[in-house]
Write an enzyme that holds these catalytic residues in place. Structure first.
Site, PDB file in Angstrom:
ATOM      1  N   GLU A 126     -30.222  -0.392  70.377  1.00 24.76           N
ATOM      2  CA  GLU A 126     -29.314   0.704  70.003  1.00 24.76           C
ATOM      3  C   GLU A 126     -27.965   0.194  70.329  1.00 24.76           C
ATOM      4  O   GLU A 126     -26.859   0.312  69.723  1.00 24.76           O
ATOM      5  CB  GLU A 126     -29.394   1.998  70.551  1.00 24.76           C
ATOM      6  CG  GLU A 126     -28.530   2.978  70.235  1.00 24.76           C
ATOM      7  CD  GLU A 126     -28.806   4.414  71.001  1.00 24.76           C
ATOM      8  OE1 GLU A 126     -29.894   4.741  71.361  1.00 24.76           O
ATOM      9  OE2 GLU A 126     -27.688   4.905  71.429  1.00 24.76           O
ATOM     10  N   ASN A 223     -35.780   5.818  77.059  1.00 26.51           N
ATOM     11  CA  ASN A 223     -35.800   7.358  77.523  1.00 26.51           C
ATOM     12  C   ASN A 223     -36.976   7.799  78.270  1.00 26.51           C
ATOM     13  O   ASN A 223     -36.831   8.620  79.006  1.00 26.51           O
ATOM     14  CB  ASN A 223     -35.717   8.326  76.399  1.00 26.51           C
ATOM     15  CG  ASN A 223     -36.685   8.471  75.431  1.00 26.51           C
ATOM     16  OD1 ASN A 223     -37.434   9.417  75.731  1.00 26.51           O
ATOM     17  ND2 ASN A 223     -36.849   7.634  74.498  1.00 26.51           N
TER      18      ASN A 223
END
Ligand code: SF4
Length: 295
Positions: A126, A223
């Protein structure tokens, strides 16, 4: 032993949309995903079973044998998408809109003459996508990296975050940057996405009630790792697993209340399997102790 699920856990809409696109019947045996669609081993296995090919990244262009390629929910730089189109591929873009919001935010900061700074992991797909179209930038992963700002001599900073960072940690780093004597102006947009925040808040609340937390998700899921970090901050014993087969019954001995949480790339069936197995372990322990299992 009581067993509770976090009030928000598991697959987010961005990941689910990307999986749905990749699993569409028309792409069977005719689609290559560029980079890991999600950081979850079970999903990657089912994609392969459905005839979807996977390559690590655009650097493996020569290994792509299909006409159609897909950009993952993590997003990619425009340069990367252009390179794929120029090579003759049909590009399907499953970039999550919340990742694209980060791309837009940092580009608009650059247009306003802010020097772009991303708080995140430099080697994460990302982050590579966020900075991929920028001429110059800095990626800060922790407070040890702050010296880089001084070394670069940039005084007007535009800061965004990788979507899956831990909220308190990012805000702490930004406060430290604002306090640096070499920094004159900071524009900060907190781009941690809402599903990530929801899961962090939920695990925080659940950690107040339990004496053991099981965190389910890929070992390379950013995450999911942040959910483990929340438990560490709360001083709660936590075990990060990818599947129910990794549960160790010894972890549950003498525990009163066990919590379960899962990252945004963890599919529902994997969470259900873990939940079922923990209930079985809890029932066994309660039986040995002669107590009923509270629901
Ligand atoms: S974690 Fe957030 S940014 Fe990433 S795919 Fe899910 S919703 Fe989108």
């Amino acid at each position: 032993m009581k067993v509770s699920l976090a009030s928000a856990l598991g697959t987010c809409f961005g990941v689910q949309d990307a999986i749905n696109l990749a699993m569409a019947p028309e792409f069977r045996h005719d689609m290559t995903i560029v980079g890991q669609l999600v950081h979850n081993p079970q999903i990657n296995e089912s994609l392969k079973k459905n005839g979807v090919s996977l390559v690590k990244g655009v650097e493996e262009l020569d290994n792509i044998k299909t006409k159609k390629v897909m950009i993952t929910a993590h997003g990619a730089a425009d340069k990367t998408k252009d390179r794929l189109r120029e090579a003759g591929f049909i590009v399907y873009d499953a970039s999550c809109p919340l990742v694209m919001r980060v791309h837009k935010t940092i580009k608009s900061m650059v247009e306003k003459n802010y020097f772009p700074v991303v708080i995140g992991q430099e080697d994460h797909v990302e982050v590579k996508g966020i900075v991929g179209d920028l001429e110059d930038y800095l990626v800060i992963n922790n407070e040890d990296d702050l010296e880089k700002i001084r070394q670069r001599g940039k005084t007007k900073l535009g800061i965004v975050s990788q979507t899956t960072q831990q909220v308190d940690r990012v805000e702490g780093i930004v406060d430290k940057i604002r306090a640096m004597d070499c920094v004159e102006e900071v524009a900060f947009v907190n781009t941690i996405c809402q599903p990530t925040r929801d899961r962090q808040v939920a695990v925080w609340e659940l950690a107040n009630q339990v004496d053991l937390m099981i965190v389910v998700g890929g070992y390379n899921s950013s995450n999911t790792k942040k959910l483990v970090q929340v438990c560490e901050v709360k001083n709660i014993e936590a075990h990060h697993i990818e599947s129910s087969s990794q549960l160790n019954p010894q972890w549950f001995a003498n525990k009163k209340h066990v919590g379960i949480t899962a990252g945004t790339s963890t599919p529902e069936n994997v969470i259900n399997e873990v939940h079922t197995e923990i209930l079985r372990i809890a029932a066994n322990i309660d039986r040995m102790e002669g107590q009923p299992t509270p629901l």
